[in-house]
Design a protein around this motif. Structure first.
Motif, PDB file in Angstrom:
ATOM      1  N   ARG A 261       0.828  -1.216   0.000  1.00  0.00           N
ATOM      2  CA  ARG A 261       0.000   0.000   0.000  1.00  0.00           C
ATOM      3  C   ARG A 261       0.860   1.262   0.000  1.00  0.00           C
ATOM      4  NH1 ARG A 261      -4.847  -1.581   4.307  1.00  0.00           N
ATOM      5  NH2 ARG A 261      -5.528  -3.482   3.199  1.00  0.00           N
ATOM      6  N   GLU A 262       1.864   1.257  -0.854  1.00  0.00           N
ATOM      7  CA  GLU A 262       2.781   2.396  -0.934  1.00  0.00           C
ATOM      8  C   GLU A 262       2.667   3.154  -2.257  1.00  0.00           C
ATOM      9  OE1 GLU A 262       6.808   1.803   0.071  1.00  0.00           O
ATOM     10  OE2 GLU A 262       6.379   0.655   1.898  1.00  0.00           O
ATOM     11  N   MET A 263       1.696   2.791  -3.076  1.00  0.00           N
ATOM     12  CA  MET A 263       1.578   3.462  -4.371  1.00  0.00           C
ATOM     13  C   MET A 263       0.128   3.820  -4.639  1.00  0.00           C
ATOM     14  SD  MET A 263       2.984   2.228  -8.099  1.00  0.00           S
ATOM     15  CE  MET A 263       1.688   1.013  -8.321  1.00  0.00           C
ATOM     16  N   SER A 264      -0.095   5.098  -4.890  1.00  0.00           N
ATOM     17  CA  SER A 264      -1.431   5.573  -5.236  1.00  0.00           C
ATOM     18  C   SER A 264      -1.623   5.505  -6.745  1.00  0.00           C
ATOM     19  CB  SER A 264      -1.610   7.012  -4.755  1.00  0.00           C
ATOM     20  OG  SER A 264      -0.702   7.868  -5.445  1.00  0.00           O
ATOM     21  N   MET A 265      -2.832   5.752  -7.191  1.00  0.00           N
ATOM     22  CA  MET A 265      -3.108   5.707  -8.625  1.00  0.00           C
ATOM     23  C   MET A 265      -2.393   6.842  -9.361  1.00  0.00           C
ATOM     24  SD  MET A 265      -4.649   2.982  -9.029  1.00  0.00           S
ATOM     25  CE  MET A 265      -4.864   3.175 -10.796  1.00  0.00           C
ATOM     26  N   SER A 266      -2.212   7.993  -8.691  1.00  0.00           N
ATOM     27  CA  SER A 266      -1.474   9.090  -9.340  1.00  0.00           C
ATOM     28  C   SER A 266      -0.007   8.703  -9.531  1.00  0.00           C
ATOM     29  CB  SER A 266      -1.573  10.356  -8.500  1.00  0.00           C
ATOM     30  OG  SER A 266      -1.022  10.155  -7.206  1.00  0.00           O
ATOM     31  N   GLN A 267       0.562   7.991  -8.556  1.00  0.00           N
ATOM     32  CA  GLN A 267       1.934   7.494  -8.707  1.00  0.00           C
ATOM     33  C   GLN A 267       2.013   6.425  -9.790  1.00  0.00           C
ATOM     34  OE1 GLN A 267       2.314   6.442  -4.489  1.00  0.00           O
ATOM     35  NE2 GLN A 267       4.072   7.818  -4.349  1.00  0.00           N
ATOM     36  N   PHE A 268       0.966   5.613  -9.874  1.00  0.00           N
ATOM     37  CA  PHE A 268       0.925   4.570 -10.897  1.00  0.00           C
ATOM     38  C   PHE A 268       0.963   5.171 -12.289  1.00  0.00           C
ATOM     39  CE2 PHE A 268      -1.714   1.356 -13.345  1.00  0.00           C
ATOM     40  CZ  PHE A 268      -0.662   0.480 -13.525  1.00  0.00           C
ATOM     41  N   HIS A 269       0.302   6.323 -12.459  1.00  0.00           N
ATOM     42  CA  HIS A 269       0.343   7.011 -13.746  1.00  0.00           C
ATOM     43  C   HIS A 269       1.774   7.395 -14.099  1.00  0.00           C
ATOM     44  CE1 HIS A 269       0.231  10.711 -16.257  1.00  0.00           C
ATOM     45  NE2 HIS A 269      -0.669  10.012 -16.933  1.00  0.00           N
ATOM     46  N   GLY A 270       2.523   7.908 -13.116  1.00  0.00           N
ATOM     47  CA  GLY A 270       3.912   8.259 -13.356  1.00  0.00           C
ATOM     48  C   GLY A 270       4.764   7.052 -13.705  1.00  0.00           C
ATOM     49  N   VAL A 271       4.496   5.933 -13.049  1.00  0.00           N
ATOM     50  CA  VAL A 271       5.212   4.683 -13.342  1.00  0.00           C
ATOM     51  C   VAL A 271       4.959   4.262 -14.786  1.00  0.00           C
ATOM     52  CG1 VAL A 271       5.231   2.193 -12.858  1.00  0.00           C
ATOM     53  CG2 VAL A 271       5.328   3.825 -10.974  1.00  0.00           C
ATOM     54  N   LEU A 272       3.710   4.331 -15.217  1.00  0.00           N
ATOM     55  CA  LEU A 272       3.362   3.949 -16.588  1.00  0.00           C
ATOM     56  C   LEU A 272       4.047   4.860 -17.605  1.00  0.00           C
ATOM     57  CD1 LEU A 272      -0.472   3.177 -16.289  1.00  0.00           C
ATOM     58  CD2 LEU A 272       1.382   1.531 -16.617  1.00  0.00           C
ATOM     59  N   VAL A 273       4.109   6.147 -17.310  1.00  0.00           N
ATOM     60  CA  VAL A 273       4.749   7.095 -18.234  1.00  0.00           C
ATOM     61  C   VAL A 273       6.237   6.786 -18.364  1.00  0.00           C
ATOM     62  CG1 VAL A 273       5.395   9.513 -18.571  1.00  0.00           C
ATOM     63  CG2 VAL A 273       3.058   8.923 -17.891  1.00  0.00           C
ATOM     64  N   ARG A 274       6.909   6.551 -17.223  1.00  0.00           N
ATOM     65  CA  ARG A 274       8.344   6.243 -17.269  1.00  0.00           C
ATOM     66  C   ARG A 274       8.610   4.939 -18.011  1.00  0.00           C
ATOM     67  NH1 ARG A 274       7.935   8.067 -11.934  1.00  0.00           N
ATOM     68  NH2 ARG A 274       7.964   5.938 -11.112  1.00  0.00           N
ATOM     69  N   ALA A 275       7.770   3.935 -17.747  1.00  0.00           N
ATOM     70  CA  ALA A 275       7.942   2.649 -18.438  1.00  0.00           C
ATOM     71  C   ALA A 275       7.688   2.801 -19.932  1.00  0.00           C
ATOM     72  CB  ALA A 275       6.993   1.600 -17.842  1.00  0.00           C
ATOM     73  N   ALA A 276       6.701   3.612 -20.302  1.00  0.00           N
ATOM     74  CA  ALA A 276       6.384   3.818 -21.719  1.00  0.00           C
ATOM     75  C   ALA A 276       7.529   4.529 -22.431  1.00  0.00           C
ATOM     76  CB  ALA A 276       5.089   4.617 -21.864  1.00  0.00           C
ATOM     77  N   LYS A 277       8.135   5.516 -21.789  1.00  0.00           N
ATOM     78  CA  LYS A 277       9.253   6.241 -22.408  1.00  0.00           C
ATOM     79  C   LYS A 277      10.445   5.311 -22.635  1.00  0.00           C
ATOM     80  CE  LYS A 277       8.208  10.888 -20.658  1.00  0.00           C
ATOM     81  NZ  LYS A 277       8.660  11.983 -19.760  1.00  0.00           N
ATOM     82  N   THR A 278      10.763   4.498 -21.629  1.00  0.00           N
ATOM     83  CA  THR A 278      11.884   3.566 -21.777  1.00  0.00           C
ATOM     84  C   THR A 278      11.593   2.536 -22.858  1.00  0.00           C
ATOM     85  OG1 THR A 278      12.368   3.820 -19.415  1.00  0.00           O
ATOM     86  CG2 THR A 278      13.391   1.966 -20.548  1.00  0.00           C
ATOM     87  N   THR A 279      10.347   2.036 -22.887  1.00  0.00           N
ATOM     88  CA  THR A 279       9.957   1.065 -23.908  1.00  0.00           C
ATOM     89  C   THR A 279      10.073   1.655 -25.304  1.00  0.00           C
ATOM     90  OG1 THR A 279       8.424  -0.028 -22.380  1.00  0.00           O
ATOM     91  CG2 THR A 279       8.079  -0.418 -24.732  1.00  0.00           C
ATOM     92  N   ALA A 280       9.647   2.905 -25.459  1.00  0.00           N
ATOM     93  CA  ALA A 280       9.716   3.558 -26.769  1.00  0.00           C
ATOM     94  C   ALA A 280      11.157   3.646 -27.260  1.00  0.00           C
ATOM     95  CB  ALA A 280       9.094   4.952 -26.685  1.00  0.00           C
ATOM     96  N   ILE A 281      12.084   3.953 -26.336  1.00  0.00           N
ATOM     97  CA  ILE A 281      13.500   4.033 -26.715  1.00  0.00           C
ATOM     98  C   ILE A 281      14.001   2.683 -27.207  1.00  0.00           C
ATOM     99  CG2 ILE A 281      15.827   4.393 -25.812  1.00  0.00           C
ATOM    100  CD1 ILE A 281      14.567   6.444 -23.859  1.00  0.00           C
ATOM    101  N   VAL A 282      13.682   1.621 -26.439  1.00  0.00           N
ATOM    102  CA  VAL A 282      14.149   0.278 -26.799  1.00  0.00           C
ATOM    103  C   VAL A 282      13.549  -0.170 -28.128  1.00  0.00           C
ATOM    104  CG1 VAL A 282      14.160  -2.157 -26.114  1.00  0.00           C
ATOM    105  CG2 VAL A 282      14.537  -0.383 -24.397  1.00  0.00           C
ATOM    106  N   MET A 283      12.263   0.066 -28.308  1.00  0.00           N
ATOM    107  CA  MET A 283      11.595  -0.393 -29.528  1.00  0.00           C
ATOM    108  C   MET A 283      12.073   0.366 -30.763  1.00  0.00           C
ATOM    109  SD  MET A 283       9.856  -2.935 -28.777  1.00  0.00           S
ATOM    110  CE  MET A 283       9.066  -3.794 -27.427  1.00  0.00           C
ATOM    111  N   LEU A 284      12.345   1.651 -30.609  1.00  0.00           N
ATOM    112  CA  LEU A 284      12.869   2.413 -31.743  1.00  0.00           C
ATOM    113  C   LEU A 284      14.257   1.901 -32.128  1.00  0.00           C
ATOM    114  CD1 LEU A 284      12.335   4.669 -33.737  1.00  0.00           C
ATOM    115  CD2 LEU A 284      13.297   6.289 -32.096  1.00  0.00           C
ATOM    116  N   LEU A 285      15.047   1.525 -31.123  1.00  0.00           N
ATOM    117  CA  LEU A 285      16.344   0.909 -31.400  1.00  0.00           C
ATOM    118  C   LEU A 285      16.167  -0.404 -32.166  1.00  0.00           C
ATOM    119  CD1 LEU A 285      18.306   1.462 -28.061  1.00  0.00           C
ATOM    120  CD2 LEU A 285      19.017   2.239 -30.319  1.00  0.00           C
TER     121      LEU A 285
END
Length: 429
Positions: A261-285
């Motif tokens: 119980r250490e992550m709220s839904m607003s924090q989860f949104h930030g997690v998804l954004v960071r994961a999406a940015k990293t994924t985009a870099i890897v996939m473009l490579l």
């Protein structure tokens, strides 16, 4: 067509585009275009098809989910509980925080598979503690960086997924091949850390009561269960590596939101954004590398390289040593993912022709590339530790040196005695 000219266009083009500051993914795409022009094989439709084909793989779905799992581990308190457990057991001995770093690095590697995510978590929590207790900061930062690169070796490993997709090698077998070498890397760091601190006076604490140690272990129970579920599920055939990545992300989410119980839904949104940015870099490579790889294959550059190394095919150990030396040099300039995408499809056929086990070669390739993450001048993991620890980059690089030497010794031992890698894999399979 002169294959030597195409090879020159490939190598010089890559270096030139990277040298003027073009991002690597676009450098790969432009290099592919240059090769297509030289080959007289320019076709925009074919070019677009290869861009899409570079990311059109079911197995590559594991990449975003492993990245997400790593982000959830850090945001949901999983990484912190693992470090707290390690500190409870070994934090009191001389240099104990270093041993905590190594133990936590090994445990976290069995959950996320991302060197950058693990290094950031270790440095964020442990570097301030080491600074407060009078540890030599350069050496401590070097240990953080060196511990972080165990993540690409111990399953689940994102680089193994990319390598398996790129070379059509069994990802499950690659995962199994990394268990013993990853543990050996941890042991090597323990020995190097002890030798480094032998003449440095550091405070020693009192060991915690057993009840406190067990309490800290109990708090990390759900985190410790994660690698058992992932590796056990793959080993028993319950799910594939790609499905294992989904399970890892879902499990980390449940722990973070409903158990810790250490992550709220607003924090989860930030997690998804960071994961999406990293994924985009890897996939473009991956997309850019597929374009370059297509024209490398069209020009039959693997055959050219085989011709260069052809005299060594009858001497597999020497050939392996030469390729490892080449990869060490490449690792000083390229990150792990582009090294896999560019060179693995070229080198693996040569290794197979020499009778080298493809799983063993894959492990050695990834291990070498992981070492490149702490090899100057590029060393992306250096930058993470320097930024998080607010240190100069040259201090981190200096502190890495004893651990870098340790890893190179381990790499040499694995090259000379491949049975250290192949025998455990054969037994586990």
């Amino acid at each position: 067509m002169n294959q030597g000219l195409v090879a020159v266009v490939f190598s010089v083009g890559m270096l030139a585009f990277m040298g003027i500051g073009i991002p690597l993914a676009f450098a790969l795409i432009l290099t592919g275009a240059s090769m297509a022009y030289v080959l007289g094989f320019w076709d925009t439709q074919l070019y677009a098809q290869n861009l899409v084909a570079g990311v059109d793989s079911f197995a590559l779905l594991a990449v975003p989910f492993f990245i997400l799992a790593g982000e959830l581990m850090n945001a949901g308190g999983i990484s912190r509980r693992i470090i707290a457990m390690a500190q409870a057991w070994v934090g009191h001995i001389k240099g104990g925080l270093g041993f905590v770093t190594i133990g936590a690095a090994v445990l976290m590697a069995s959950m996320s598979g991302s060197a950058l995510a693990d290094t950031a978590a270790l440095a964020t929590i442990l570097l301030p503690m080491m600074r407060a207790h009078g540890y030599p900061m350069s050496t401590s930062a070097g240990l953080m960086a060196s511990g972080g690169i165990i993540a690409p070796i111990i399953p689940p490993s994102m680089p193994f997924v990319i390598y398996g997709v790129t070379t059509n090698t069994s990802i499950s077998a690659l995962f199994l091949s990394g268990i013993v070498p990853g543990l050996i890397m941890g042991i090597g760091l323990v020995l190097a850390w002890k030798l480094t601190l032998r003449d440095i006076a550091l405070p020693e604490g009192e060991p915690l009561p057993l009840a406190d140690k067990l309490r800290a272990t109990g708090k990390a129970f759900w985190a410790l269960l994660m690698p058992l579920i992932i590796i056990g599920g793959m080993k028993s055939g319950v799910f594939t590596p790609t499905e294992a990545a989904v399970v890892a992300a879902a499990y980390a989410l449940v722990i973070a939101v409903f158990i810790h119980r250490e992550m709220s839904m607003s924090q989860f949104h930030g997690v998804l954004v960071r994961a999406a940015k990293t994924t985009a870099i890897v996939m473009l490579l991956c997309a850019g590398a597929q374009v370059a790889s297509y024209f490398v294959t069209l020009a039959d550059l693997p055959a050219t390289m085989t011709g260069w190394l052809g005299g060594l095919i009858e001497y597999p150990r020497i050939l392996m040593a030469v390729m490892m030396i080449l990869l060490v040099i490449i690792g000083t300039a390229l990150d792990l993912t582009p090294t896999i995408l560019i060179f693995a499809p070229v080198m693996l056929p040569i290794a197979v022709r020499a009778g080298i086990d493809p799983i063993y070669f894959g492990l050695m390739f990834i291990l070498n590339g992981a070492i490149g993450l702490i090899t100057p001048p590029v060393g992306t993991v250096h930058n993470v530790v320097a930024v998080v620890g607010r240190m100069r980059l040259d201090e981190v690089i200096k502190g890495v040196n004893p651990f870098l030497v340790t890893y190179l010794i381990i790499l040499s031992i694995f090259t000379a005695f491949p049975q250290i890698v192949t025998a455990p894999v054969a037994w586990m399979r």
